[in-house]
Design an enzyme around this catalytic site. Structure first.
Site: not given
Length: 503
Positions: A133, A171, A370
């Protein structure tokens, strides 16, 4: 007469409670006798070793005893004795995790708390989960272990344009918190302690930063990340990898290079979990790697309505669902992915883009597949701890076989049911044909058929070549509710930054 009755009552309660209570206070050890040895013979053995008998334990053909250290050593050599165990203290499994204190619903939606608080107490301890990520902020207290050390046990950068392993974007830290965050590690008296807990709160995290500092990544960066997970599987007991990312170019899984790398991880014994995407039922919505690969566990999003009640869960309309270009129905499973609260990397772009999404100062509420994928990755980590011998096919097959129906197209993962089966299911990936870049004999990338060699995972030798697409860090976030926003165009790697802020 009254005095006699009182004495009788005292005597009765003494019979019921007195000896057991006294034995708990006085006994230092529990002695179990070999088959055929009577309690009387056992008592004689204890006395001969210069110990004392506090109570008899017929249910286990044993004795509660007081043993000085020298007496224990003597008794251990007696052939009538099967075992000697310390009378250790016990504590409730619910002391650490109190589901009623959770401020989020998604762990309850997939029945994770009953797994944490079961007699086996599966929490992902000892299991490594690789998060490919934008990085993970390993300094957050939510990622600490019981000794205060970070459970982010490795931090790797695979994008040559990144200048730091830190998660400047946010994220990856949010995804990691869904997998293994644990706010019970906050100091005593902290009002946030125990309110935000991920699915596998004792799992270790391997942070693989496959983006630059702005959150832009490439397929090649993700491939290098998967290579690192395979190369270092044994070093960190990597049993699961999470890919909340998808290519922006649709290609058959038989030739797609990112699918090939995902399959290589699968064939090396790693469960690969990927986000399905946020394209709803649009044409080609499930045709992007790695979520289109039949070997991986592709995850769609359920909206749990923010409640612990499971009857109101429904498949999210914006979550991708359909058939891949190779004819496979995707996604394989669903998990909560709407308005998910998880860890916020301090100072990251995630919080700056949506200040109203910040919760309790240290957490952020966003949504998308996600966020659904790491829920399943966390459940896979629980299974890996409870059933370390299960193969990726058995994990995937069991998760699919035990999932529960929800309104919509895809069944929702059920951690409690999956971990409790007597025997694992199998066959979810039976009969599949691997990607053409995979050597079927070894599960490795066949370098003679691929356009890249064995990665150095930290410093790709050449700049990005034409033809490699930008990665898509897809997410649907809360905050705005504009029906004109197009959630199908969300792309964390996009310069236009088009996302739907979806409450």
């Amino acid at each position: 007469m009254q005095r006699t009755l009182i004495v009788a009552v005292i005597a009765l309660f003494g019979v019921l409670a007195g000896p057991a209570q006294a034995a708990q206070q006085a006994a230092t050890h529990i002695v179990q006798l070999r088959s055929g040895v009577s309690l009387a013979e056992g008592r004689a053995a204890v006395l001969a070793a210069h110990g004392d008998v506090a109570d008899t334990l017929p249910i286990i053909n044993g004795l509660a005893v007081r043993l000085p250290s020298d007496a224990r050593a003597r008794l251990a050599h007696d052939t009538r004795i099967a075992s000697i165990s310390a009378n250790a203290s016990i504590k409730s499994q619910t002391d650490r995790f109190d589901p009623t204190q959770l401020a989020t619903a998604y762990p309850a939606s997939v029945l994770a708390p009953p797994v944490w608080n079961s007699p086996t107490g599966a929490t992902g301890a000892g299991v490594g989960v690789a998060v490919i990520d934008t990085g993970v902020d390993g300094g957050l207290v939510d990622f600490n272990d019981a000794q205060g050390a970070s459970r982010v046990v490795a931090s790797v950068v695979t994008d040559p344009n990144a200048t730091t392993p830190n998660d400047n974007f946010g994220h990856g830290t949010h995804v990691a918190g869904i997998i293994a965050g644990d706010s019970t590690r906050r100091p005593a008296g902290d009002p946030l302690a125990g309110r935000y807990v991920g699915i596998a709160p004792d799992a270790n995290l391997i942070a693989i930063k496959a983006s630059d500092d702005n959150g832009d990544g490439t397929i090649l960066d993700a491939i290098y990340g998967l290579q690192f997970a395979v190369d270092h599987k044994a070093d960190y007991n990597i049993r699961v990898v999470n890919l909340s990312v998808s290519s922006t170019v649709a290609e058959s899984y038989l030739t797609d290079p990112l699918d090939a790398a995902a399959e290589a991880a699968y064939f090396h014994g790693i469960v690969v979990v990927a986000a399905a995407g946020n394209l709803g039922t649009a044409a080609g919505s499930v045709s992007h790697s790695p979520g289109n690969d039949p070997y991986v566990i592709s995850v769609g999003a359920v909206d749990d309505q923010g409640t612990t009640a499971r009857g109101d869960d429904a498949y999210a309309a914006w979550s991708s669902v359909g058939t891949t270009q190779d004819g496979f129905a995707k996604p394989d499973l669903a998990a909560p992915g709407a308005h998910i609260v998880s860890t916020l990397a301090p100072g990251s772009a995630f919080g700056q883009l949506c200040p109203q999404c910040i919760v309790d100062g240290s957490y952020l509420q966003v949504g998308g597949t996600s966020m659904a994928a790491p829920v399943v990755a966390g459940v896979a980590a629980l299974i890996a701890q409870a059933h370390p011998d299960w193969t990726p096919d058995q994990v995937k097959s069991t998760l699919m076989a035990t999932a529960r129906d929800v309104p919509g197209a895809i069944d929702e993962v059920n951690a409690s049911a999956a971990i409790s089966v007597a025997e694992p299911a199998s066959g979810a990936n039976a009969g599949l044909v691997p990607n053409q870049l995979i050597d079927p004999a070894t599960g490795n990338i066949d370098e003679t058929r691929s356009s890249w060699g064995r990665s150095s995972w930290g410093t790709p030798s050449t700049p990005l070549q034409a033809g490699w697409a930008s990665s898509n860090w897809g997410c649907v976030c809360p905050g705005w509710n504009d029906p004109d926003d197009d959630d199908t165009r969300s792309s964390w790697g996009s310069a236009t930054w088009l996302v739907k802020w979806n409450s």
